[in-house]
Write a protein that holds these residues in place. Structure first.
Motif, short mmCIF file in Angstrom:
data_model
loop_
_atom_site.label_atom_id
_atom_site.label_comp_id
_atom_site.label_asym_id
_atom_site.label_seq_id
_atom_site.Cartn_x
_atom_site.Cartn_y
_atom_site.Cartn_z
N GLY A 90 -5.90 -37.98 33.37
CA GLY A 90 -4.76 -37.12 33.10
C GLY A 90 -4.91 -35.72 33.67
O GLY A 90 -6.02 -35.21 33.82
N CYS A 91 -3.76 -35.11 33.96
CA CYS A 91 -3.69 -33.71 34.40
C CYS A 91 -2.37 -33.14 33.87
O CYS A 91 -1.64 -33.82 33.16
CB CYS A 91 -3.80 -33.59 35.91
SG CYS A 91 -2.51 -34.43 36.83
N GLU A 92 -2.05 -31.92 34.24
CA GLU A 92 -0.87 -31.26 33.69
C GLU A 92 0.42 -31.56 34.46
O GLU A 92 1.49 -31.61 33.85
CB GLU A 92 -1.09 -29.75 33.66
CG GLU A 92 -2.22 -29.34 32.73
CD GLU A 92 -2.49 -27.85 32.78
OE1 GLU A 92 -1.52 -27.07 32.77
OE2 GLU A 92 -3.67 -27.48 32.84
N THR A 93 0.35 -31.74 35.79
CA THR A 93 1.57 -31.90 36.59
C THR A 93 1.42 -33.03 37.61
O THR A 93 0.31 -33.36 38.02
CB THR A 93 1.92 -30.61 37.36
OG1 THR A 93 0.89 -30.35 38.31
CG2 THR A 93 2.10 -29.42 36.43
N ASP A 94 2.56 -33.57 38.03
CA ASP A 94 2.56 -34.58 39.08
C ASP A 94 2.06 -34.01 40.40
O ASP A 94 1.47 -34.74 41.21
CB ASP A 94 3.97 -35.15 39.29
CG ASP A 94 4.39 -36.09 38.18
OD1 ASP A 94 3.50 -36.66 37.52
OD2 ASP A 94 5.60 -36.25 37.97
N PHE A 95 2.30 -32.73 40.63
CA PHE A 95 1.85 -32.08 41.86
C PHE A 95 0.34 -32.22 42.00
O PHE A 95 -0.16 -32.62 43.06
CB PHE A 95 2.26 -30.60 41.85
CG PHE A 95 1.76 -29.84 43.04
CD1 PHE A 95 2.38 -29.97 44.28
CD2 PHE A 95 0.67 -29.00 42.94
CE1 PHE A 95 1.92 -29.28 45.40
CE2 PHE A 95 0.18 -28.31 44.05
CZ PHE A 95 0.81 -28.45 45.27
N SER A 142 -2.49 -34.58 44.46
CA SER A 142 -3.34 -33.77 45.34
C SER A 142 -4.60 -34.52 45.76
O SER A 142 -5.09 -35.40 45.05
CB SER A 142 -3.72 -32.46 44.66
OG SER A 142 -4.67 -32.69 43.63
N GLU A 143 -5.15 -34.13 46.90
CA GLU A 143 -6.35 -34.77 47.43
C GLU A 143 -7.56 -34.61 46.51
O GLU A 143 -8.28 -35.57 46.26
CB GLU A 143 -6.62 -34.24 48.85
CG GLU A 143 -7.73 -34.97 49.59
CD GLU A 143 -9.10 -34.39 49.30
OE1 GLU A 143 -10.07 -35.17 49.27
OE2 GLU A 143 -9.19 -33.17 49.06
N PRO A 144 -7.81 -33.40 45.95
CA PRO A 144 -8.98 -33.28 45.07
C PRO A 144 -8.89 -34.18 43.83
O PRO A 144 -9.88 -34.77 43.42
CB PRO A 144 -8.98 -31.80 44.66
CG PRO A 144 -8.20 -31.11 45.72
CD PRO A 144 -7.18 -32.10 46.20
N PHE A 145 -7.70 -34.32 43.27
CA PHE A 145 -7.52 -35.16 42.09
C PHE A 145 -7.68 -36.63 42.44
O PHE A 145 -8.33 -37.39 41.71
CB PHE A 145 -6.14 -34.89 41.46
CG PHE A 145 -5.94 -35.55 40.12
CD1 PHE A 145 -6.44 -34.96 38.97
CD2 PHE A 145 -5.26 -36.74 40.02
CE1 PHE A 145 -6.26 -35.56 37.73
CE2 PHE A 145 -5.07 -37.35 38.80
CZ PHE A 145 -5.57 -36.77 37.64
N GLN A 146 -7.09 -37.04 43.57
CA GLN A 146 -7.20 -38.42 44.02
C GLN A 146 -8.66 -38.79 44.30
O GLN A 146 -9.12 -39.87 43.94
CB GLN A 146 -6.37 -38.64 45.29
CG GLN A 146 -4.88 -38.47 45.10
CD GLN A 146 -4.22 -39.64 44.43
OE1 GLN A 146 -4.63 -40.78 44.63
NE2 GLN A 146 -3.22 -39.37 43.61
N GLU A 147 -9.38 -37.87 44.94
CA GLU A 147 -10.80 -38.10 45.24
C GLU A 147 -11.61 -38.18 43.95
O GLU A 147 -12.51 -39.01 43.82
CB GLU A 147 -11.33 -36.98 46.13
CG GLU A 147 -12.77 -37.17 46.53
CD GLU A 147 -13.29 -36.05 47.43
OE1 GLU A 147 -14.51 -36.04 47.66
OE2 GLU A 147 -12.51 -35.21 47.90
N LEU A 148 -11.29 -37.33 42.97
CA LEU A 148 -11.96 -37.37 41.68
C LEU A 148 -11.75 -38.72 41.01
O LEU A 148 -12.71 -39.33 40.51
CB LEU A 148 -11.46 -36.25 40.77
CG LEU A 148 -12.00 -36.28 39.34
CD1 LEU A 148 -13.51 -36.05 39.31
CD2 LEU A 148 -11.27 -35.24 38.48
#
Length: 147
Positions: free
Chosen positions: A75-80, A84-90
């Motif tokens: 989970g994160c706060e926004t769809d943006f 994102s690449e850092p979130f996808q990589e994580l």
């Protein structure tokens, strides 16, 4: 301190231009010390964001040799940020970690040493991405299946 130093520090840490420049000025141009300053500030920023509400994220699937499967809800706060690449990589790195290390719960996973960098824990890895994205990130749930 050159533009290349600032650029390199930004690539290493995900910090903004001014943060990178200030850290380099503070350390007299020492890239290693500047990186530590940025990371320590990033970890402080991550702690401040930990109470913010999770409203978005993704479901990540991962299979290894068709014998181990992982389903991860991150989970994160926004769809943006979720796109994102850092979130996808994580998400990918977390799924691989779960497949390889068989944690029995979220806290166990957070305490594990990251398989790609033994100098940090999974909790540290998540905090680094929080510092890069500026949003709270949390492992909501995961499931691991193996034959």
């Amino acid at each position: 301190m050159s533009k290349d130093d600032v650029k390199k520090l930004r690539e290493l840490t995900g910090a903004g231009v001014m943060d990178a420049k200030r850290a380099l000025e503070e350390t007299g141009g020492d890239l290693g010390k500047a990186e530590e300053i940025i990371k320590s500030k990033g970890l402080a920023k991550a702690a401040a964001k930990s109470e913010r509400e999770i409203k978005a994220g993704l479901i990540k699937t991962y299979t290894h040799n068709n014998r181990v499967g992982v389903l991860l809800k991150l989970g994160c706060e926004t769809d943006f940020v979720a796109r994102s690449e850092p979130f996808q990589e994580l998400a990918h790195n977390l799924a691989m970690q779960i497949a390889a290390m068989e944690p029995d719960g979220v806290q166990t996973l957070l305490d594990q040493t990251f398989i790609k960098d033994e100098d940090i824990t999974i909790d540290d890895l998540i905090k680094q991405v929080i510092a890069k994205t500026g949003e709270n990130i949390r492992i909501e749930a995961f499931y691991r299946l193996a034959l």
